[in-house]
Motif scaffolding. Structure first.
Motif, PDB file in Angstrom:
ATOM      1  N   MET A   1       0.835  -1.191   0.000  1.00  0.00           N
ATOM      2  CA  MET A   1       0.000   0.000   0.000  1.00  0.00           C
ATOM      3  C   MET A   1       0.881   1.257   0.000  1.00  0.00           C
ATOM      4  N   SER A   2       0.374   2.309  -0.635  1.00  0.00           N
ATOM      5  CA  SER A   2       1.147   3.539  -0.739  1.00  0.00           C
ATOM      6  C   SER A   2       1.116   4.314   0.573  1.00  0.00           C
ATOM      7  N   MET A   3       2.159   5.155   0.732  1.00  0.00           N
ATOM      8  CA  MET A   3       2.217   6.008   1.921  1.00  0.00           C
ATOM      9  C   MET A   3       1.117   7.062   1.885  1.00  0.00           C
ATOM     10  N   ALA A   4       0.590   7.345   0.685  1.00  0.00           N
ATOM     11  CA  ALA A   4      -0.513   8.302   0.575  1.00  0.00           C
ATOM     12  C   ALA A   4      -1.739   7.802   1.338  1.00  0.00           C
ATOM     13  N   LEU A   6      -1.662   5.832   3.942  1.00  0.00           N
ATOM     14  CA  LEU A   6      -1.363   6.004   5.364  1.00  0.00           C
ATOM     15  C   LEU A   6      -1.563   7.463   5.772  1.00  0.00           C
ATOM     16  N   GLY A   7      -1.188   8.366   4.868  1.00  0.00           N
ATOM     17  CA  GLY A   7      -1.386   9.780   5.142  1.00  0.00           C
ATOM     18  C   GLY A   7      -2.852  10.139   5.277  1.00  0.00           C
ATOM     19  N   VAL A   8      -3.699   9.541   4.427  1.00  0.00           N
ATOM     20  CA  VAL A   8      -5.142   9.795   4.507  1.00  0.00           C
ATOM     21  C   VAL A   8      -5.688   9.322   5.849  1.00  0.00           C
ATOM     22  N   SER A   9      -5.230   8.145   6.281  1.00  0.00           N
ATOM     23  CA  SER A   9      -5.665   7.631   7.582  1.00  0.00           C
ATOM     24  C   SER A   9      -5.220   8.557   8.702  1.00  0.00           C
ATOM     25  N   GLY A  10      -3.980   9.038   8.601  1.00  0.00           N
ATOM     26  CA  GLY A  10      -3.462   9.948   9.618  1.00  0.00           C
ATOM     27  C   GLY A  10      -4.248  11.251   9.660  1.00  0.00           C
ATOM     28  N   ILE A  11      -4.549  11.786   8.483  1.00  0.00           N
ATOM     29  CA  ILE A  11      -5.321  13.032   8.411  1.00  0.00           C
ATOM     30  C   ILE A  11      -6.713  12.840   9.006  1.00  0.00           C
ATOM     31  N   PHE A  12      -7.310  11.677   8.738  1.00  0.00           N
ATOM     32  CA  PHE A  12      -8.640  11.413   9.283  1.00  0.00           C
ATOM     33  C   PHE A  12      -8.609  11.366  10.810  1.00  0.00           C
ATOM     34  N   MET A  13      -7.605  10.689  11.383  1.00  0.00           N
ATOM     35  CA  MET A  13      -7.521  10.597  12.839  1.00  0.00           C
ATOM     36  C   MET A  13      -7.241  11.957  13.471  1.00  0.00           C
ATOM     37  N   ALA A  61      -3.617  -1.005  10.811  1.00  0.00           N
ATOM     38  CA  ALA A  61      -3.041  -2.286  11.218  1.00  0.00           C
ATOM     39  C   ALA A  61      -3.116  -3.327  10.104  1.00  0.00           C
ATOM     40  N   ASP A  62      -4.266  -3.380   9.435  1.00  0.00           N
ATOM     41  CA  ASP A  62      -4.456  -4.382   8.385  1.00  0.00           C
ATOM     42  C   ASP A  62      -3.550  -4.155   7.184  1.00  0.00           C
ATOM     43  N   ASN A  63      -3.206  -2.890   6.896  1.00  0.00           N
ATOM     44  CA  ASN A  63      -2.484  -2.586   5.668  1.00  0.00           C
ATOM     45  C   ASN A  63      -1.029  -2.166   5.861  1.00  0.00           C
ATOM     46  N   PHE A  64      -0.683  -1.687   7.051  1.00  0.00           N
ATOM     47  CA  PHE A  64       0.670  -1.179   7.260  1.00  0.00           C
ATOM     48  C   PHE A  64       1.402  -1.847   8.423  1.00  0.00           C
ATOM     49  N   GLY A  65       0.756  -2.798   9.071  1.00  0.00           N
ATOM     50  CA  GLY A  65       1.446  -3.607  10.065  1.00  0.00           C
ATOM     51  C   GLY A  65       1.354  -3.086  11.493  1.00  0.00           C
ATOM     52  N   VAL A  66       1.903  -3.885  12.394  1.00  0.00           N
ATOM     53  CA  VAL A  66       1.811  -3.634  13.820  1.00  0.00           C
ATOM     54  C   VAL A  66       2.595  -2.387  14.227  1.00  0.00           C
ATOM     55  N   ALA A  67       3.743  -2.144  13.603  1.00  0.00           N
ATOM     56  CA  ALA A  67       4.586  -1.008  13.998  1.00  0.00           C
ATOM     57  C   ALA A  67       3.867   0.317  13.765  1.00  0.00           C
ATOM     58  N   ALA A  68       3.268   0.483  12.589  1.00  0.00           N
ATOM     59  CA  ALA A  68       2.532   1.712  12.291  1.00  0.00           C
ATOM     60  C   ALA A  68       1.342   1.856  13.229  1.00  0.00           C
ATOM     61  N   TYR A 199      -2.462  -8.035  19.866  1.00  0.00           N
ATOM     62  CA  TYR A 199      -2.706  -7.930  18.430  1.00  0.00           C
ATOM     63  C   TYR A 199      -1.620  -8.656  17.636  1.00  0.00           C
ATOM     64  N   ALA A 200      -0.367  -8.445  18.033  1.00  0.00           N
ATOM     65  CA  ALA A 200       0.740  -9.061  17.305  1.00  0.00           C
ATOM     66  C   ALA A 200       0.691 -10.585  17.408  1.00  0.00           C
ATOM     67  N   PHE A 201       0.327 -11.075  18.601  1.00  0.00           N
ATOM     68  CA  PHE A 201       0.243 -12.518  18.780  1.00  0.00           C
ATOM     69  C   PHE A 201      -0.884 -13.095  17.935  1.00  0.00           C
ATOM     70  N   ASN A 202      -2.028 -12.385  17.926  1.00  0.00           N
ATOM     71  CA  ASN A 202      -3.128 -12.801  17.062  1.00  0.00           C
ATOM     72  C   ASN A 202      -2.701 -12.810  15.598  1.00  0.00           C
TER      73      ASN A 202
END
Length: 273
Positions: A1-4, A6-13, A61-68, A199-202
């Motif tokens: 997935m593009s960083m764009a 992730l940016g949209v998700s960040g802007i929404f939050m 979480a679903d698209n950018f992983g546990v770290a993000a 979450y990570a264990f799941n």
């Protein structure tokens, strides 16, 4: 997935947090400062903010992983700790207050109701945002049927939610008593770590089975997962309401045990109220 995306998700939050802060400022001007009403409004706003952001965190979480996911959650919990005031957006904190004699059963029930209203109603706003599909990660999510995280016995799930909630509440009470520098950051880190650990264990065992999802907040779990396929409503209550609330309530007497206070605070005797 593009960083764009992730940016949209960040802007929404960020937008959700800004909107909630504006709502708090408006409510302070329009709602009387006396009585239970401003308390309930504040709880409803906090719960709406929490649940709206967590809906989007699922996308992260679903698209950018546990770290993000972990970074976003940590930043959000620090922010919420600074702006929510007396609101908690979590019913079991009020149950603890009832046990400690700091509030009444009526106020606990009203706060819980306000939190549920705020948390559950905000989904329609999130759904509209997803329907607009500003990011590729939102495609098809607005009307997608949800699946429960619980894939084991509801009693095992309740134990997991309960134990993790107990640990989180003990950590919060310890920090409250010790009042270390950066206590709010430490508390946020502990809470985030527990959620991410589950979450990570799941996630690691997704092909085999999940556990409970690691919500540790009945209102959040209900807003996100009530009615999802994979568990009944009764099982949902057992895991996310009874499990988490029992864990939190048990933290009150357990924290007062001399052996626990010696371990957590280095005290020889429990603190006298």
């Amino acid at each position: 997935m593009s960083m764009a995306s992730l940016g949209v998700s960040g802007i929404f939050m960020v937008g959700c947090c800004v909107a909630a802060q504006i709502a708090r400022l408006v409510s302070r001007r329009l709602v009387t400062r006396e009585g239970i009403v401003p308390i309930l409004v504040n709880e409803a706003i906090a719960a709406a903010e929490l649940c709206a952001c967590c809906f989007e965190l699922i996308i992260v979480a679903d698209n950018f992983g546990v770290a993000a996911y972990a970074v976003c959650l940590f930043v959000l919990t620090v922010w919420w700790g600074k702006v929510w005031g007396d609101a908690s957006a979590c019913p079991y904190t009020h149950m603890e207050d009832v046990l400690e004699g700091r509030t009444s059963f009526k106020e606990m029930a009203l706060r819980t109701w306000a939190e549920l209203m705020g948390g559950c109603c905000v989904y329609r706003i999130v759904q509209v945002f997803w329907w607009l599909e500003f990011a590729e990660t939102h495609k098809g999510r607005a009307f997608e049927s949800c699946s429960a995280d619980l894939q084991v016995s509801p009693y095992l799930g309740a134990v997991i939610e309960g134990v993790a909630t107990l640990l989180c509440r003990l950590a919060s009470k310890t920090l409250s008593d010790k009042e270390p520098k950066f206590a709010s950051y430490i508390d946020s880190f502990i809470g985030t770590s527990l959620v991410v650990a589950v979450y990570a264990f799941n996630y690691a065992l997704l092909a085999a089975f999940n556990f409970s999802g690691g919500y540790f907040n009945p209102v959040l779990a209900t807003a996100l997962k009530w009615g999802c396929r994979g568990h009944t409503n009764f099982e949902h209550i057992i895991v996310y309401w009874i499990g988490a609330c029992v864990g939190a309530v048990l933290s009150v007497p357990i924290y007062k045990l001399p052996i626990v206070r010696r371990f957590l605070l280095g005290e020889d005797k429990p603190k006298q109220d």
